[in-house]
Design an enzyme around this catalytic site. Sequence first.
Site, mmCIF file in Angstrom:
data_model
loop_
_atom_site.group_PDB
_atom_site.id
_atom_site.type_symbol
_atom_site.label_atom_id
_atom_site.label_comp_id
_atom_site.label_asym_id
_atom_site.label_seq_id
_atom_site.Cartn_x
_atom_site.Cartn_y
_atom_site.Cartn_z
ATOM 1 N N ASP A 1 6.507 72.927 53.153
ATOM 2 C CA ASP A 1 5.205 73.342 53.709
ATOM 3 C C ASP A 1 4.010 72.799 52.942
ATOM 4 O O ASP A 1 2.916 73.316 53.085
ATOM 5 C CB ASP A 1 5.142 74.869 53.824
ATOM 6 C CG ASP A 1 4.697 75.542 52.547
ATOM 7 O OD1 ASP A 1 5.020 75.033 51.464
ATOM 8 O OD2 ASP A 1 4.006 76.570 52.632
ATOM 9 N N GLU A 2 4.193 71.779 52.116
ATOM 10 C CA GLU A 2 3.003 71.250 51.419
ATOM 11 C C GLU A 2 3.046 69.738 51.329
ATOM 12 O O GLU A 2 4.110 69.122 51.288
ATOM 13 C CB GLU A 2 2.811 71.886 50.042
ATOM 14 C CG GLU A 2 3.962 71.738 49.145
ATOM 15 C CD GLU A 2 3.793 72.386 47.784
ATOM 16 O OE1 GLU A 2 2.725 72.290 47.170
ATOM 17 O OE2 GLU A 2 4.782 72.950 47.327
ATOM 18 N N ASP B 1 -1.298 73.337 51.976
ATOM 19 C CA ASP B 1 -0.162 74.259 51.814
ATOM 20 C C ASP B 1 -0.235 75.307 52.929
ATOM 21 O O ASP B 1 -1.248 75.988 53.088
ATOM 22 C CB ASP B 1 -0.231 74.920 50.430
ATOM 23 C CG ASP B 1 1.024 75.724 50.116
ATOM 24 O OD1 ASP B 1 1.552 75.557 49.009
ATOM 25 O OD2 ASP B 1 1.466 76.515 50.963
HETATM 26 P P1 TTP Z 1 5.248 78.689 49.404
HETATM 27 O O1 TTP Z 1 4.231 77.702 49.921
HETATM 28 O O2 TTP Z 1 5.375 78.845 47.923
HETATM 29 O O3 TTP Z 1 4.941 80.143 49.969
HETATM 30 P P2 TTP Z 1 4.422 80.569 51.388
HETATM 31 O O4 TTP Z 1 4.048 79.399 52.241
HETATM 32 O O5 TTP Z 1 5.415 81.491 52.021
HETATM 33 O O6 TTP Z 1 3.143 81.428 51.033
HETATM 34 P P3 TTP Z 1 1.721 80.921 50.516
HETATM 35 O O7 TTP Z 1 0.735 81.371 51.545
HETATM 36 O O8 TTP Z 1 1.528 81.584 49.195
HETATM 37 O O9 TTP Z 1 1.789 79.418 50.397
HETATM 38 O O10 TTP Z 1 6.675 78.314 49.966
HETATM 39 C C1 TTP Z 1 6.881 77.775 51.277
HETATM 40 C C2 TTP Z 1 8.139 78.354 51.867
HETATM 41 O O11 TTP Z 1 9.252 78.083 51.020
HETATM 42 C C3 TTP Z 1 8.111 79.862 52.039
HETATM 43 O O12 TTP Z 1 7.509 80.249 53.273
HETATM 44 C C4 TTP Z 1 9.565 80.224 51.964
HETATM 45 C C5 TTP Z 1 10.176 79.176 51.054
HETATM 46 N N1 TTP Z 1 10.389 79.747 49.699
HETATM 47 C C6 TTP Z 1 11.636 80.301 49.403
HETATM 48 O O13 TTP Z 1 12.540 80.303 50.234
HETATM 49 N N2 TTP Z 1 11.810 80.878 48.160
HETATM 50 C C7 TTP Z 1 10.829 80.906 47.211
HETATM 51 O O14 TTP Z 1 11.037 81.442 46.097
HETATM 52 C C8 TTP Z 1 9.558 80.321 47.536
HETATM 53 C C9 TTP Z 1 8.429 80.360 46.524
HETATM 54 C C10 TTP Z 1 9.375 79.764 48.787
HETATM 55 MG MG MG Z 2 2.840 77.872 51.480
#
Ligand code: TTP
Ligand code: MG
Length: 373
Positions: free
Chosen positions: A123-124, A25
């Site tokens: 992103d995962e 992730d």
């Molecule tokens: P995530 O992997 O949930 O968050 P992140 O990568 O920003 O942070 P983390 O380090 O905790 O993993 O989500 C990936 C992307 O998806 C995030 O950068 C932006 C988008 N996203 C949204 O647009 N709205 C949301 O509510 C979430 C959770 C994510």
């Molecule tokens: Mg993330």
Amino acid sequence: MQKNQAENQELPPGPLKHRIILHVDMDSFYASVEVREHPDLAGKPLVIGADPRDGRGRGVVCTCSYEARSYGVHSAMPVSIAYHLCPHAIFLSPRFPVYASASKRVMAILREYADRFQQVSIDEAYLDLSSLPDYPHAAATARQIKDDILSREHLTCSIGIGPGKTIAKIGSDLRKPGGLVVIPPEKIEEMVYPLPAGRIPGIGKKTGEALQQKGIFTIGDLAKADIQQLMEILGKWAVPLQDLARGNDDSQVREHSGSKSVSREITFDQDYDNPELILDTLRGMSRDLCKDLEELDLSARTITVKIRFFDFTTVSRARSLPCRSRDLPVIQRTARELALPLLSGKKVRLAGLRLSSLDSLDSDQKSIGDFIR
Ligand code: TTP
Ligand code: MG
């Protein structure tokens, strides 16, 4: 039962080897991509969402840098509240095409390492590395993956390794940002059982609270709970959730053969009854999904809006367009028209948008031509 026995008889002889699954992730993905593009933003509180200072700042936070998180800012929170918590934060409107192409390159790197690969969001991804001899080898590969993504894409990620997807996902979330957490089967009790039950994907706030009322706080409590008692709380989910808590998870890492639909949904940080906030969120999702369709070179015929209210009642409204489209104003207008009648003052917990019946524009035109002939 008989079917399972038959399947077991077909297993190859020899000792059963545990699977080795990685969950990768990316850290604060949209924000990290922006920092990569604008290095002067490094180390600053950065919020990806419309700027609340220029009067157009409605809608919710997509994500934010870890510096902004230390002020309490998080995804799915209205940008107005993010501004209140951290007025000196830098707000940037999301640039989905930039994130989509960064994602594509990261996924291509990850794919190089996997026996089997499954991207699960922008992103995962899950990687099946079961052909490696053991967990130390998998950990070494994970370090290599992190180095590779850092040197080729200048981005960091967190990785969890476990015998199944759920344990791997729990692991990737444990030491963010930049974490690498290895949970071999014999370490599940030590490393996973003490964690709150809500760490299991699928156990939300409400289920977590219901479990707590019965004295089930941790994953270990869930793993050891009396199944009859669990069934009273979780109904048909009791058995599969207890299995996940015990680390029994044979869900496979599957390559998707193609996209049948693209979708986004957001669970808000609290329940909102402001229709404009919900409509703004759907407008943003439309933008995001139209970019996805452009990337995939596909268009959609069916548009579905999903709204979940504070009491968990969920309604969906769908409409099919006369012909396939990825035209942003068409998608945005349709999403608005579908959502508006649902927003009658009842507080909303989740909003979602799905574009389906995807195909290329060319094949659509061909079918119209066929019809005319
Ligand atoms: P995530 O992997 O949930 O968050 P992140 O990568 O920003 O942070 P983390 O380090 O905790 O993993 O989500 C990936 C992307 O998806 C995030 O950068 C932006 C988008 N996203 C949204 O647009 N709205 C949301 O509510 C979430 C959770 C994510
Ligand atoms: Mg993330």
